[in-house]
Design an enzyme around this catalytic site. Structure first.
Site, PDB file in Angstrom:
ATOM      1  N   LYS A 157      -8.333  -2.939  15.342  1.00 39.63           N
ATOM      2  CA  LYS A 157      -7.274  -3.752  15.954  1.00 39.63           C
ATOM      3  C   LYS A 157      -7.842  -4.565  17.130  1.00 39.63           C
ATOM      4  CE  LYS A 157      -3.405  -3.890  15.135  1.00 39.63           C
ATOM      5  NZ  LYS A 157      -2.599  -4.706  14.178  1.00 39.63           N
ATOM      6  N   ASN A 169       3.702   3.458  21.164  1.00 37.83           N
ATOM      7  CA  ASN A 169       4.153   4.153  19.945  1.00 37.83           C
ATOM      8  C   ASN A 169       5.615   3.867  19.624  1.00 37.83           C
ATOM      9  OD1 ASN A 169       1.780   5.733  20.914  1.00 37.83           O
ATOM     10  ND2 ASN A 169       2.267   6.961  19.112  1.00 37.83           N
ATOM     11  N   THR A 213       0.865  -1.178   0.000  1.00 31.81           N
ATOM     12  CA  THR A 213       0.000   0.000   0.000  1.00 31.81           C
ATOM     13  C   THR A 213       0.906   1.234   0.000  1.00 31.81           C
ATOM     14  OG1 THR A 213       0.004   0.228   2.403  1.00 31.81           O
ATOM     15  CG2 THR A 213      -1.678  -1.248   1.441  1.00 31.81           C
ATOM     16  N   THR A 223      -1.600  -3.335  19.269  1.00 35.04           N
ATOM     17  CA  THR A 223      -1.302  -1.994  19.761  1.00 35.04           C
ATOM     18  C   THR A 223      -1.885  -1.763  21.155  1.00 35.04           C
ATOM     19  OG1 THR A 223      -1.800   0.339  19.352  1.00 35.04           O
ATOM     20  CG2 THR A 223      -3.371  -1.232  18.484  1.00 35.04           C
ATOM     21  N   ASP A 224      -1.283  -0.816  21.881  1.00 33.56           N
ATOM     22  CA  ASP A 224      -1.858  -0.432  23.188  1.00 33.56           C
ATOM     23  C   ASP A 224      -3.153   0.373  23.019  1.00 33.56           C
ATOM     24  OD1 ASP A 224      -0.754   1.943  22.204  1.00 33.56           O
ATOM     25  OD2 ASP A 224       0.383   2.414  24.012  1.00 33.56           O
ATOM     26  N   GLU A 225      -3.434   0.848  21.786  1.00 36.71           N
ATOM     27  CA  GLU A 225      -4.634   1.689  21.596  1.00 36.71           C
ATOM     28  C   GLU A 225      -5.926   0.914  21.837  1.00 36.71           C
ATOM     29  OE1 GLU A 225      -4.713   4.377  18.326  1.00 36.71           O
ATOM     30  OE2 GLU A 225      -2.586   4.816  18.482  1.00 36.71           O
ATOM     31  N   GLU A 243      -3.685  -1.500   8.209  1.00 34.83           N
ATOM     32  CA  GLU A 243      -3.799  -0.055   8.052  1.00 34.83           C
ATOM     33  C   GLU A 243      -3.508   0.504   9.430  1.00 34.83           C
ATOM     34  OE1 GLU A 243      -4.194   1.907   5.514  1.00 34.83           O
ATOM     35  OE2 GLU A 243      -4.460   0.345   4.009  1.00 34.83           O
ATOM     36  N   HIS A 274      -9.589  12.351  20.244  1.00 39.75           N
ATOM     37  CA  HIS A 274      -8.148  12.183  20.510  1.00 39.75           C
ATOM     38  C   HIS A 274      -7.894  11.550  21.885  1.00 39.75           C
ATOM     39  CE1 HIS A 274      -4.037  14.444  19.922  1.00 39.75           C
ATOM     40  NE2 HIS A 274      -3.892  13.136  20.128  1.00 39.75           N
ATOM     41  N   TYR A 315      -9.481   2.995  13.919  1.00 33.07           N
ATOM     42  CA  TYR A 315      -8.266   2.157  13.871  1.00 33.07           C
ATOM     43  C   TYR A 315      -8.228   1.208  15.066  1.00 33.07           C
ATOM     44  CZ  TYR A 315      -3.414   0.902  14.910  1.00 33.07           C
ATOM     45  OH  TYR A 315      -2.273   0.211  15.252  1.00 33.07           O
ATOM     46  N   ALA A 332     -10.562   0.294  17.067  1.00 31.37           N
ATOM     47  CA  ALA A 332     -11.686  -0.658  17.059  1.00 31.37           C
ATOM     48  C   ALA A 332     -11.374  -1.836  16.146  1.00 31.37           C
ATOM     49  CB  ALA A 332     -12.964   0.041  16.610  1.00 31.37           C
ATOM     50  N   ILE A 353      -3.955  -9.511   2.004  1.00 30.17           N
ATOM     51  CA  ILE A 353      -4.441 -10.515   2.967  1.00 30.17           C
ATOM     52  C   ILE A 353      -5.967 -10.579   3.009  1.00 30.17           C
ATOM     53  CG2 ILE A 353      -2.353 -10.585   4.383  1.00 30.17           C
ATOM     54  CD1 ILE A 353      -3.881  -8.779   6.429  1.00 30.17           C
TER      55      ILE A 353
END
Ligand code: NAD
Ligand code: DAU
Length: 350
Positions: A160, A185, A38, A131-133, A86, A290, A156, A158, A62
């Site tokens: 992951k 990060n 991409t 990710t930690d997000e 992504e 944010h 994003y 959600a 994928i």
């Protein structure tokens, strides 16, 4: 021991560091980089290992289940390290569907292919890089642990979080031998210059405005990308099946402190008067929804597997700035074309 490992997203930022590390450290492994290329994937990131005898590249999406199955058959894949995604929060706000397709559907395609290919055999690992997000946003106190409830708040995160749940569901339902890591990060070389640190380095160098969202008081916990690659190596080889491990370097910075620090560092490196680059700081409209603060408790990884970060943030940032200043061609190459349109649209909106 011989292994044939698919590394998805190997042409991206973190994936390229993982591919390089595995090729250099494990001469008996065949590494198959599966990447769609991409806007964020670039084979330039791996040009130093492109001719390595144990490296193969398969350009594939994928989301295409048949293509994924064909790769499993062609190589008799023994293990997977899954990084393709992504990855940019701002893009997920502009258009969530690519995130659903790659991060959720793509992950389930890989899980299905691994389940079918490995049926009745043992000794495999499916390592999902996350990710930690997924844990949401912290207040002033506390750290994310592996027991923190999931509370994703951007499209994003959600997507992951959904992929993480599918990974765990394949472990519990079908006994697929999964491992998972949730990292804070990353920063370092080959980081696509839409993300905070490489964007700021680029704009400081070219004396462009430095767009800081909101008041700049959001906090991120930064880890050098090669330390993330070493954590993935440790978890892949010695982590427990069915477990997730948080990865982070106890290194919290507000965005504005970080941007100021970069300005000072680059004033020194570029021979500019101290304070010149800080004048480029421009406060812009905040990111929607944010997340305020991320901070990782990585004690499980440290205590169980003995992993610790290898360098300080100051050392890592200095190396990173040097890499970008020496690799201007790379920046120009990856930011031409479609990326340029995105950058102009996002920037002009603010
Ligand atoms: P990146 O955007 O730099 O690279 C993603 C790679 O995936 C690219 O090479 C891209 O071409 C490839 N890709 C995208 N969609 C694909 C598809 N449908 N099929 C095949 N390949 C596809 O991302 P990154 O920052 O290197 O992140 C890698 C992984 O690590 C992601 O899963 C991300 O969620 C996770 N992660 C990133 C960070 C970070 O700070 N960057 C932190 C924690 C976790
Ligand atoms: O925490 C791990 C996550 O870190 C990964 O899962 C993501 O893939 C990765 O992109 C990263 O997400 P962030 O949203 O934290 O990273 P980003 O570099 O986009 O932004 C870092 C902080 O800087 C965030 O608070 C938003 C702010 N920011 C970002 C940009 C691009 C700005 O103030 N200005 C900017 O121009």
């Amino acid at each position: 021991m011989k292994k044939t490992i698919i590394i998805t997203g190997g042409a991206g930022f973190i994936g390229s560091h993982v591919v390089r590390r595995f090729l250099n450290n494990y001469p008996t492994y065949l590494i198959v980089n599966v990447d769609k290329l991409t806007y964020a994937g670039n084979l330039e990131n791996l040009k130093d290992v492109a001719d390595h005898p144990n490296y193969r590249f398969e350009r594939a999406d994928i989301v295409d289940a048949e293509a994924v199955r064909a790769i499993f058959q062609k190589y008799e894949v023994t293990d997977v390290i899954h990084l393709a995604a992504e990855s940019h929060v701002d893009r997920s706000i502009e258009g969530p569907m690519d995130f659903v397709m790659t991060n959720v559907v793509g992950t389930v395609n890989l899980l299905q292919a691994a389940k079918d290919a490995w049926k009745g055999t043992e000794g495999h690992v499916f390592h999902h890089v996350s990710t930690d997000e997924v844990y949401g946003s912290l207040g002033d106190e506390g750290l994310f642990t592996e027991h923190t409830s999931y509370d994703p708040r951007s499209p994003y995160s959600a997507s992951k979080a959904s992929s993480d749940h599918f990974v765990m569901a394949f472990y519990h339902t079908y006994g697929l031998p999964i491992k998972m890591s949730n990292c804070s990060n990353n920063y370092g070389s080959h980081h696509f210059p839409e993300k905070l640190i490489p964007l700021m380095i680029h704009n400081i160098q070219h004396k462009k405005p430095l767009p800081v969202y909101g008041k700049g008081d959001n906090i991120r916990d930064w880890l050098w990308v090669e330390d993330h690659a070493s954590a993935i190596d440790a978890i892949f080889h010695t982590g427990r099946i069915g477990e997730s491990y948080n990865v982070g370097g106890l290194n919290e910075w507000t965005n504005i402190e970080l941007v100021r620090f970069l300005c000072q560092l680059m004033d020194q490196k570029l021979g500019r008067p101290t304070g010149e680059s800080e004048e480029l700081i421009t406060y812009v409209t905040d990111r929607a929804g944010h997340d305020k603060r991320y901070a990782i408790d990585a004690s499980k990884l440290k205590e169980e597997l003995g992993w610790t970060p290898s360098i300080t943030f100051e050392e890592g940032l200095s190396k990173t700035v040097d890499w970008y200043l020496e690799n201007q061609d790379w920046v120009e190459q990856v930011t031409s074309g479609a990326y340029q349109d995105y950058y102009e649209t996002m920037y002009n909106k603010r």
